[in-house]
Design a protein around this motif. Structure first.
Motif, short mmCIF file in Angstrom:
data_model
loop_
_atom_site.label_atom_id
_atom_site.label_comp_id
_atom_site.label_asym_id
_atom_site.label_seq_id
_atom_site.Cartn_x
_atom_site.Cartn_y
_atom_site.Cartn_z
N VAL A 1 10.40 2.24 2.82
CA VAL A 1 8.84 2.43 3.63
C VAL A 1 9.13 2.61 4.82
O VAL A 1 8.41 3.35 5.74
N SER A 2 10.10 1.99 5.61
CA SER A 2 10.41 2.24 7.16
C SER A 2 11.21 3.76 7.28
O SER A 2 10.51 4.22 8.14
N SER A 3 11.90 4.16 6.44
CA SER A 3 12.64 5.10 6.79
C SER A 3 11.93 6.54 6.00
O SER A 3 12.14 7.65 6.52
N GLU A 4 11.28 6.46 5.03
CA GLU A 4 10.74 7.33 4.52
C GLU A 4 8.98 7.07 4.09
O GLU A 4 8.60 7.26 2.82
N GLN A 5 8.36 6.80 5.23
CA GLN A 5 6.94 6.54 5.05
C GLN A 5 6.12 7.41 4.03
O GLN A 5 5.45 7.09 3.46
N PRO B 1 -9.55 -3.12 -10.47
CA PRO B 1 -9.30 -1.95 -10.09
C PRO B 1 -7.94 -1.61 -9.63
O PRO B 1 -7.24 -2.61 -9.52
N GLU B 2 -7.48 -0.55 -9.41
CA GLU B 2 -6.34 -0.14 -8.83
C GLU B 2 -6.10 -0.46 -7.45
O GLU B 2 -7.11 -0.73 -7.04
N LEU B 3 -4.80 -0.75 -7.20
CA LEU B 3 -4.92 -1.06 -5.44
C LEU B 3 -5.20 0.07 -4.71
O LEU B 3 -5.14 1.27 -4.91
N SER B 4 -5.77 -0.21 -3.49
CA SER B 4 -6.10 0.70 -2.46
C SER B 4 -4.86 1.33 -1.96
O SER B 4 -3.68 0.95 -2.13
N SER B 5 -4.96 2.36 -1.32
CA SER B 5 -3.58 2.92 -0.70
C SER B 5 -2.91 1.99 0.25
O SER B 5 -1.83 2.06 0.31
N ALA B 6 -3.84 1.19 1.15
CA ALA B 6 -3.16 0.23 2.04
C ALA B 6 -2.50 -0.72 1.23
O ALA B 6 -1.10 -1.08 1.58
N ASP B 7 -2.97 -1.09 0.29
CA ASP B 7 -2.30 -2.28 -0.49
C ASP B 7 -1.30 -1.88 -1.14
O ASP B 7 -0.31 -2.59 -1.32
N SER B 8 -1.21 -0.68 -1.62
CA SER B 8 -0.18 0.05 -2.43
C SER B 8 1.03 0.08 -1.63
O SER B 8 2.16 -0.42 -2.05
N MET B 9 0.68 0.46 -0.41
CA MET B 9 2.12 0.59 0.74
C MET B 9 2.41 -0.93 1.17
O MET B 9 3.60 -1.13 1.27
N ILE B 10 1.65 -1.91 1.11
CA ILE B 10 1.99 -3.37 1.26
C ILE B 10 2.86 -3.64 0.27
O ILE B 10 3.96 -4.61 0.52
N LEU C 1 4.78 -2.05 -1.90
CA LEU C 1 6.21 -1.35 -1.95
C LEU C 1 6.93 -1.56 -0.69
O LEU C 1 8.05 -1.80 -0.87
N GLU C 2 6.32 -2.11 0.58
CA GLU C 2 7.14 -2.54 1.65
C GLU C 2 7.67 -3.97 1.23
O GLU C 2 8.75 -4.19 1.50
N ARG C 3 6.89 -4.75 0.50
CA ARG C 3 7.58 -6.19 0.00
C ARG C 3 8.80 -5.86 -0.74
O ARG C 3 9.76 -6.53 -0.77
N LEU C 4 8.80 -4.76 -1.74
CA LEU C 4 9.81 -4.57 -2.38
C LEU C 4 11.10 -3.75 -1.92
O LEU C 4 11.98 -4.13 -2.16
N VAL C 5 10.59 -2.93 -1.10
CA VAL C 5 11.71 -1.75 -0.69
C VAL C 5 11.40 -1.55 0.78
O VAL C 5 11.00 -0.28 0.99
N PRO C 6 11.51 -2.57 1.85
CA PRO C 6 11.01 -2.38 3.26
C PRO C 6 12.11 -1.09 3.61
O PRO C 6 11.40 -0.59 4.79
N LEU C 7 13.24 -1.05 3.50
CA LEU C 7 13.96 0.00 4.08
C LEU C 7 13.33 1.28 3.86
O LEU C 7 13.34 2.38 4.70
N LEU D 1 1.70 -2.58 -11.88
CA LEU D 1 3.07 -2.59 -12.69
C LEU D 1 3.84 -1.16 -12.19
O LEU D 1 4.97 -1.24 -12.13
N ALA D 2 3.09 -0.01 -12.14
CA ALA D 2 4.05 1.22 -11.67
C ALA D 2 4.65 1.15 -10.40
O ALA D 2 5.54 1.50 -10.15
N LEU D 3 3.92 0.53 -9.52
CA LEU D 3 4.21 0.12 -7.95
C LEU D 3 5.69 -0.65 -8.15
O LEU D 3 6.57 -0.45 -7.55
#
Length: 862
Positions: free
Chosen positions: A286-290, A267-276, A278-284, A305-307
């Motif tokens: 996610v923190s500033s533009e959540q 399956p695709e990732l859940s919303s929570a896992d998608s944010m995790i 993204l946070e690994r890739l671009v923490p800045l 892959l899209a993420l």
């Protein structure tokens, strides 16, 4: 060399024949193919050390006695003359206790790219593959870019998996045009098949047998990555009973065919896992533009892959930490074309077998590979289906066929290709990225017109079937939006007014208002006064429920101005009914009564029982608010009779709610409970959320008045959750007041104050005197309990002022508590006067359940 081989190897044949054994028997005993035994006996090749050892054990002879030694092995002197072993010698295979790890297994990505949200699936795969059943076959299918190969790679590197598969792990990168002989040859080399033996393996069948023999009974995991055809999967099923297989494919049908019940969809990732991720890739970011990051995760539908592509793109844009640049990048990602064409270079070792010639990967190229395999009809159908909103929305097979103008075989082909997701029964969905890709390819305007036409007819055919409207809700809203954008105003007006009524019952007020504003503009452009008046009436009703009384009043007056120039009693009745309701909420009860009488007279003229039922409900509710309880009950019961006769559950339910309130006021709690339960069953059945909310409030009050505090609390909290969801200010304030009263009755003063403070804050934002009076009344009760008498008196004085003269119940209850406050302040004369006024008001309302309580209070004062 030839005579030496022939002479020595013939000893094997002699020894076999002496024992009366066939070639087939010997081959089976050592786990080899008969083909190889024949070659050894005729001196064409020597067995490898592995099979040499097996043959020696079987015959009870050494290698010299069976003629297996080459000249160099027989004569040390000659070996010194030849620095390399004879070319007839096989390369020694790895020992059976040494694992073979295929060097083409892709490397693990860096820590930032670690698998997110896949641990449960990974654990299941490990458990199933290590179950030990013979020739276990598992398959992973899923969208391009969902991470099938990443999961297989993680398994291949997993220490527990490697420890179990002691024979090793073999990897086949298949793709659209697999090099089956090349992969088998490489495996043969890894397994120790000599170059001489390999030279004689001229068919796939021979290679298959040779590799199966070389594997023997060892536990080997064979991973078949990116399979496109069942034949390719079968070609690599070459291990013994100790082997297990994992297939990855973008085709769910192929996965099911290959692995049956062990076919899993990634399956695709859940919303929570998608944010995790993204946070690994671009923490800045996610923190500033959540909020924006969450929107991006939704726009790519949780596709890993899209993420990764969007995350890497954003990371590049944030290197200098300029907020402006980050916001610009986010804005660019809101366009589907930008998201689809984001590219990232990939090393050869990590490229998909289907894209080995593509140095940089993008969602567009990955999806296009599947698109290119479709025939022209299937491709056109895929593009047409992009008019439907993507997952999590689904659409029916009937709607899909209407929009595509194709056969069910084409839908099956798209489903088999993994581009169209199938939902039982007879429903489908498109992933966001597939829908984006297809919509960009769609040039034909016909699917848009077909969707509008189909959904307009659907709304008309199912006007009273709320479950069916619910099923297609997102598709109907999309069709109506497209009708607005493409100038199909008649369809928008005809279906929009019907669907807005459904949305209002669902409590989807924001969507309903947005739709009705579009309908209003379209009806004005068409000169459709009937459509315009209906839209204005519905706008007024929804705005009233939101506490926007002035806006509601203005819209309803606009509608009445329209109808004044044309004889339309039905529309005039609808508008007058709603105008009377708004006026009652503003405390203008006499104007409300007048307009409701006119509305009922017009409704009776039309003979329309549905309209009459609606007006009777509103008239009964206002009569009840004015203390005319008997009249209110009579009107409500007449309305209920009509609603039952025409079989409209969305009208039966609110009439039962109003009657429940009347019977509660009269203290007939058993009858009230019966009415509430019937109403709640209907409300749940048709998903009538506002009615459910009000019923929970009523049931909570009834339970509280009977001393059933826990039952009351459960009902009131359930109603509060719904009121917050609906953002319905009237119901929210009422529930907060009821909970405040329950809390002080249970001795929790702090919680009571919390609920009442929120109710008071909310009441100040709307112009509804009755609600404000109700909040102040509850404060007065609470202050009295705390002996804060001056504060209680002030709150109750204001509550009485707001209630009198049009709300006798509110005024009566305020006077009753004022009497108790006066008594506490040692003013018995004032206490008796207020008590007498309270009793007179309650008696005028006919059978109010608190009349006896006030009578007892006055008797005590006397």
């Amino acid at each position: 060399m030839g005579s030496q081989l022939h002479g020595s190897s013939s000893r094997l044949k002699v020894e076999r024949e002496l024992r009366g054994w066939s070639q087939q028997y010997v081959a089976e005993q050592i786990g080899a193919d008969r083909y190889y035994l024949s070659r050894w006996e005729h001196g064409k090749t020597l067995p490898s050390p592995y099979y040499r050892e097996k043959l020696c054990a079987l015959f009870g002879k050494n290698a010299r006695e069976l003629g297996f030694l080459s000249r160099s092995e027989q004569s040390p002197a000659s070996a010194s003359e030849e620095e390399a072993p004879s070319e007839t010698m096989a390369v020694a295979p790895p020992r059976s206790d040494v694992a073979i790890i295929d060097p083409t297994i892709p490397p693990l990505p860096g820590p930032a790219h670690d698998l997110v949200g896949r641990q449960e699936l990974l654990d299941h795969l490990k458990t199933r593959l290590r179950a030990g059943s013979p020739s276990t076959m598992m398959a992973l299918s899923g969208l391009p870019g969902v991470g099938k190969t990443a999961l297989a790679t993680a398994l291949a590197h997993d220490e527990e998996v490697r420890a179990f598969f002691q024979g090793g792990i073999l990897w086949a990168a298949v793709g659209r045009q697999p090099d089956v002989p090349g992969i088998l040859s490489r495996w043969g080399t890894l397994l120790g098949i000599s170059s001489i033996e390999a030279a004689g393996l001229t068919t796939l069948s021979a290679w298959t047998q040779a590799i199966r023999t070389a594997i023997g009974t060892r536990h080997v995991l064979i991973i078949i990555d990116d399979a496109w055809a069942l034949e390719d999967v079968v070609a690599f099923q070459i291990g013994g009973t100790g082997c297990a297989y994992l297939v990855t494919t973008r085709f769910p049908q192929l996965a099911s065919h290959a692995a049956a019940d062990d076919a899993l969809v990634v399956p695709e990732l859940s919303s929570a896992d998608s944010m995790i991720l993204l946070e690994r890739l671009v923490p800045l970011v996610v923190s500033s533009e959540q909020a924006a990051a969450g929107e991006i995760a939704q726009l790519v539908g949780g596709l890993p892959l899209a993420l990764l592509l969007t995350g890497n793109f954003l990371r590049v844009q944030t290197y200098n930490r300029q907020p402006r640049r980050v916001r610009q990048a986010i804005e660019r990602l809101r366009t589907a074309e930008m998201r689809l064409h984001l590219r990232e270079a990939q090393p050869l070792s990590q490229r998909s077998p289907s894209l080995v010639d593509v140095p940089a990967i993008s969602l567009h190229t990955l999806i296009a590979v599947s698109d290119q395999q479709l025939d022209q009809e299937a491709r056109a159908a895929l593009y047409a289906l992009s008019v439907f909103p993507p997952k999590p929305n689904t659409f029916s097979e009937e709607a899909a066929l209407a929009v595509c103008g194709c056969s069910v075989d084409i839908l099956d082909a798209l489903s088999d290709a993994g581009l169209l997701e199938s939902y039982a029964p007879d429903r489908y969905a498109l992933h966001q990225t597939i829908a984006d890709y297809a919509s960009l390819q769609r040039g034909d305007p016909a699917p848009v017109a077909l969707l509008i036409h189909y959904m307009t007819d659907y709304v008309h055919a199912n006007e009273e079937d709320y479950p069916r409207l619910e099923l297609e809700s997102a598709n109907v809203l999309t069709a109506l939006r497209l009708a607005d954008e493409h100038g199909q105003s008649a369809d928008l007006v005809a279906a929009g007014n019907i669907f807005a009524a459904f949305l209002s019952v669902r409590g989807a007020y924001t969507e309903a208002i947005s739709l009705l504003e579009r309908v209003r503009r379209a009806a004005s452009d068409l000169g459709d006064q009937q459509g315009l008046g209906t839209a204005l009436s519905q706008l007024g009703e929804i705005e009233m429920s939101q506490g926007e009384y002035q806006r509601a009043y203005d819209h309803l007056q606009e509608g009445l101005t329209l109808t004044s120039s044309r004889h339309d009693p039905m529309l005039s009745s609808q508008l007058l009914r709603m105008l009377g309701c708004v006026e009652s909420y503003q405390g203008a009860y006499h104007e409300a009564e007048s307009h409701l009488r006119q509305a009922l007279e017009l409704a009776r003229q039309t003979g329309n029982e549905e309209l009459q039922s609606l007006v009777l409900r509103s008239s009964g509710a206002v009569a009840n608010d004015l203390g005319k309880v008997a009249e209110g009950e009579r009107l409500l019961r007449e309305g209920l009779t009509l609603a039952r006769r025409i079989g409209k559950p969305e009208q039966i339910c609110p009439l039962l709610v109003n009657l429940n309130q009347v019977t509660m006021m009269r203290g007939r709690f058993a009858e009230a409970d019966k009415l509430a339960r019937e109403a709640l069953d209907i409300a749940i059945q048709i998903n009538y959320l506002p009615a459910q909310c009000l019923l929970y409030s009523h049931m909570g009050v009834a339970a509280m008045e009977q001393g059933q505090y826990e039952q009351a609390r459960a009902a009131l909290l359930q109603g509060l959750a719904l009121a917050r969801q609906l953002e319905h200010p009237e119901y929210l304030i009422g529930l907060l007041c009821n909970l405040g009263r329950l809390m002080w009755k249970q001795g929790d003063i702090s919680m009571a104050e919390t609920y009442l403070q929120e109710a008071q804050t909310k009441a100040r934002t709307i112009e509804f005197p009755w609600l404000q009076a109700g909040v102040l009344y509850e404060w007065g009760e609470l202050y009295l309990q705390q002996q804060r008498l001056q504060e209680a008196r002030a709150a109750l004085d204001e509550s009485y002022r707001l209630s009198a003269p049009d709300s006798p119940e509110g005024a009566a209850l305020a006077r009753y508590v004022q009497s108790r406050v006066a008594a506490a302040l040692n003013d018995p004369d004032l206490a008796r006067r207020y008590g007498a006024e309270s009793l007179a008001l309650l008696q005028s309302m006919e059978e109010h359940y608190r009349t006896a309580e006030v009578q007892q209070w006055l008797a005590m004062l006397a």
